[in-house]
Design a protein around this motif. Sequence first.
Motif, mmCIF file in Angstrom:
data_model
loop_
_atom_site.group_PDB
_atom_site.id
_atom_site.type_symbol
_atom_site.label_atom_id
_atom_site.label_comp_id
_atom_site.label_asym_id
_atom_site.label_seq_id
_atom_site.Cartn_x
_atom_site.Cartn_y
_atom_site.Cartn_z
ATOM 1 N N ARG A 22 0.840 -1.209 0.000
ATOM 2 C CA ARG A 22 0.000 0.000 0.000
ATOM 3 C C ARG A 22 0.871 1.254 0.000
ATOM 4 N N GLN A 23 1.935 1.240 0.790
ATOM 5 C CA GLN A 23 2.820 2.403 0.886
ATOM 6 C C GLN A 23 3.554 2.668 -0.422
ATOM 7 N N THR A 24 3.799 1.604 -1.188
ATOM 8 C CA THR A 24 4.524 1.735 -2.446
ATOM 9 C C THR A 24 3.839 2.715 -3.391
ATOM 10 N N PHE A 25 2.510 2.736 -3.406
ATOM 11 C CA PHE A 25 1.798 3.613 -4.323
ATOM 12 C C PHE A 25 1.688 5.050 -3.806
ATOM 13 N N TYR A 26 1.929 5.237 -2.527
ATOM 14 C CA TYR A 26 1.888 6.586 -1.980
ATOM 15 C C TYR A 26 3.243 7.283 -2.071
ATOM 16 N N SER A 27 4.323 6.524 -2.028
ATOM 17 C CA SER A 27 5.660 7.120 -1.986
ATOM 18 C C SER A 27 6.062 7.674 -3.352
ATOM 19 N N ALA A 28 6.637 8.853 -3.352
ATOM 20 C CA ALA A 28 7.077 9.492 -4.597
ATOM 21 C C ALA A 28 8.277 8.763 -5.180
ATOM 22 N N VAL A 29 8.390 8.813 -6.501
ATOM 23 C CA VAL A 29 9.541 8.234 -7.208
ATOM 24 C C VAL A 29 10.365 9.406 -7.738
ATOM 25 N N GLU A 30 11.509 9.657 -7.126
ATOM 26 C CA GLU A 30 12.349 10.780 -7.528
ATOM 27 C C GLU A 30 12.866 10.579 -8.953
ATOM 28 N N GLY A 31 12.753 11.646 -9.746
ATOM 29 C CA GLY A 31 13.260 11.577 -11.115
ATOM 30 C C GLY A 31 12.216 11.201 -12.145
ATOM 31 N N ALA A 32 11.068 10.713 -11.694
ATOM 32 C CA ALA A 32 10.038 10.314 -12.645
ATOM 33 C C ALA A 32 9.228 11.506 -13.139
ATOM 34 N N GLY A 33 9.083 12.512 -12.281
ATOM 35 C CA GLY A 33 8.321 13.701 -12.671
ATOM 36 C C GLY A 33 6.823 13.510 -12.608
ATOM 37 N N LEU A 34 6.381 12.345 -12.125
ATOM 38 C CA LEU A 34 4.959 12.029 -12.022
ATOM 39 C C LEU A 34 4.707 11.238 -10.753
ATOM 40 N N SER A 35 3.468 11.205 -10.342
ATOM 41 C CA SER A 35 3.054 10.326 -9.249
ATOM 42 C C SER A 35 1.953 9.410 -9.767
ATOM 43 N N ALA A 36 1.708 8.334 -9.066
ATOM 44 C CA ALA A 36 0.656 7.405 -9.482
ATOM 45 C C ALA A 36 -0.694 8.101 -9.503
ATOM 46 N N GLN A 37 -0.922 8.992 -8.545
ATOM 47 C CA GLN A 37 -2.200 9.695 -8.471
ATOM 48 C C GLN A 37 -2.402 10.610 -9.693
ATOM 49 N N GLU A 38 -1.301 11.206 -10.181
ATOM 50 C CA GLU A 38 -1.400 12.115 -11.322
ATOM 51 C C GLU A 38 -1.777 11.405 -12.617
ATOM 52 N N ILE A 39 -1.470 10.116 -12.702
ATOM 53 C CA ILE A 39 -1.797 9.387 -13.944
ATOM 54 C C ILE A 39 -3.045 8.518 -13.780
ATOM 55 N N GLY A 40 -3.752 8.700 -12.668
ATOM 56 C CA GLY A 40 -5.047 8.048 -12.525
ATOM 57 C C GLY A 40 -5.057 6.744 -11.748
ATOM 58 N N ILE A 41 -4.001 6.451 -10.966
ATOM 59 C CA ILE A 41 -3.974 5.231 -10.157
ATOM 60 C C ILE A 41 -3.914 5.619 -8.685
ATOM 61 N N GLU A 42 -4.911 5.196 -7.925
ATOM 62 C CA GLU A 42 -4.969 5.510 -6.503
ATOM 63 C C GLU A 42 -5.453 4.295 -5.725
ATOM 64 N N THR A 43 -5.181 4.320 -4.420
ATOM 65 C CA THR A 43 -5.777 3.299 -3.561
ATOM 66 C C THR A 43 -7.196 3.742 -3.230
ATOM 67 N N THR A 44 -8.065 2.764 -2.982
ATOM 68 C CA THR A 44 -9.459 3.098 -2.672
ATOM 69 C C THR A 44 -9.539 3.843 -1.340
ATOM 70 N N SER A 45 -10.602 4.625 -1.184
ATOM 71 C CA SER A 45 -10.748 5.446 0.025
ATOM 72 C C SER A 45 -11.108 4.623 1.255
#
Length: 527
Positions: free
Chosen positions: A374-397
């Motif tokens: 779960r934490q893997t999708f929240y943590s930023a990836v340095e150098g990618a310039g994007l986050s999972a949330q910005e491209i439409g992938i999120e964990t459910t509420s």
Amino acid sequence: MQVGGVNNSSGSDYSRITGLATGMDTDGMVNKMIAGDNARLDQMKQNRQIIQWQQEAYIDVIKDLKEFYNGYLDILAPAETNLMASISYSGLKAESSDSSKINAIAFGGAVRGNYAVKVNKLASSAKKQNDVALNAETNLSTKLADIKDQDGNNLNIANGTMEFKVNGKTFTVNVDSTKSISDFLNDIRNTKLSSDSKETLGNYINASFSELTRKFTFETKDTGSSQTLSISGTAAENLKINGDFTGENAQASIKPPGEETYFESKEFEKNTFTIDNVQYDISGAKVGDEVNINIKPDATDKVEKFKKFIDKYNSLIEKIKTKVDEKKEYKFKPLTEAQKKDMSEDEIKNWEEKAKKGMLSRESNLSSLLANLRQTFYSAVEGAGLSAQEIGIETTSNWRDGGKLKLDEDKFKQALETKGDQVQKLFTQSSTNQDEKGILQRFKDTFDNYIGSEGVLVKKAGYKDTRWLGSNDLSKKIEERNKSIKEMENKIYQKQERYYKMFAMLERNMNNLNSQSNWLYSQLGTA
């Protein structure tokens, strides 16, 4: 008689039936006297069964995790599921005007538009065919000594050696002129680099003979100018295959979108090569062939691929979380053998289904696995310039979902079509720095920690093809229980034997008393 799985091998027989002299139910009394011990033995077996069920539950989870890893995270995974391959992040489609000659694949970051590709050189192997034309009757069964040219002149191939030098490695082939061409080719393929080497010439070259063209062909398996082949020896000279040969590199001229002129590419050792995020395959072309390639946005199939990944991931998360949250049915304990005798197969099955619930309830390792993923999708990836949330992938509420994912298909499709190279970095970027690792690279690390060859779950329950198969924590506990059960069975057997001896002695003494009493009565009766 057998008690607790221990055989009575002493040969003793204490007439384990109702006492004839005393009138006592010997078997019944002995069974009552060891009933407490048998109850403890049943409990020990039930505890062992619980551990065995726990192990089965762990192995089932490990199996699911490994299948997920092998399908999506392994670089060698099938193309239809592999998310480590660059093509999985391309939101572009390349169409060729003649795919029989040149094909192309557009990766993320490729420039969209029309390309023109002209083939200047094709990559080839270091190759040699015999220069002399052979007799029309020559075939694979022809003996080397009988090979003739088309005019009927014998080539006089005699016993000796031929030397093949491939990319600096020298192989010496023994030539036996009494052998057929087919056997000769096999000898070439099976010739070792040295007597104690596992490397054979067949690992480096293809050796063949065509009965149609009547030509020997010797060529390196790889292509490019780095490939070298040298053939020498009397037999090679007679067949006209001797000499030094070198492979060729591929090269193309490409006119990219918006340009009026062609740009000559660098040379490549293979006919499949990548330039500016476009992979070209010119293996079907001839020198001088020209083909147009149109690259346009189309991420539909990639979105479908990710949807399947997320569905599979969510199913995996749900299964693990269900096992962790499942409450144990304490009133449903493993059945004893005695209990099973009074039940039908369906009753046993239904009972054991309930008894197996909660085997992994609140299991800490599985809980931490879920938290790490779960934490893997929240943590930023340095150098990618994007986050999972910005491209439409999120964990459910809903936190009760345990970190399930949801996908905004339109948002994800747009991201792939406009910045696929960044999306690829977000998921697959490699680094020794944890903060720079892509999401799936972190996934791989997590999976390795839990189900790798030294993973915590594998050490806990064992798994096939690992060193922990028989020496894992749960197998050791089962073995300890087996030892305790064996000791308890022996104890019960010894105690049972002692009781039967006591009753047997009582029977003998009572028989003696009865005999004496009968004698006394007989004496009094005659007085």
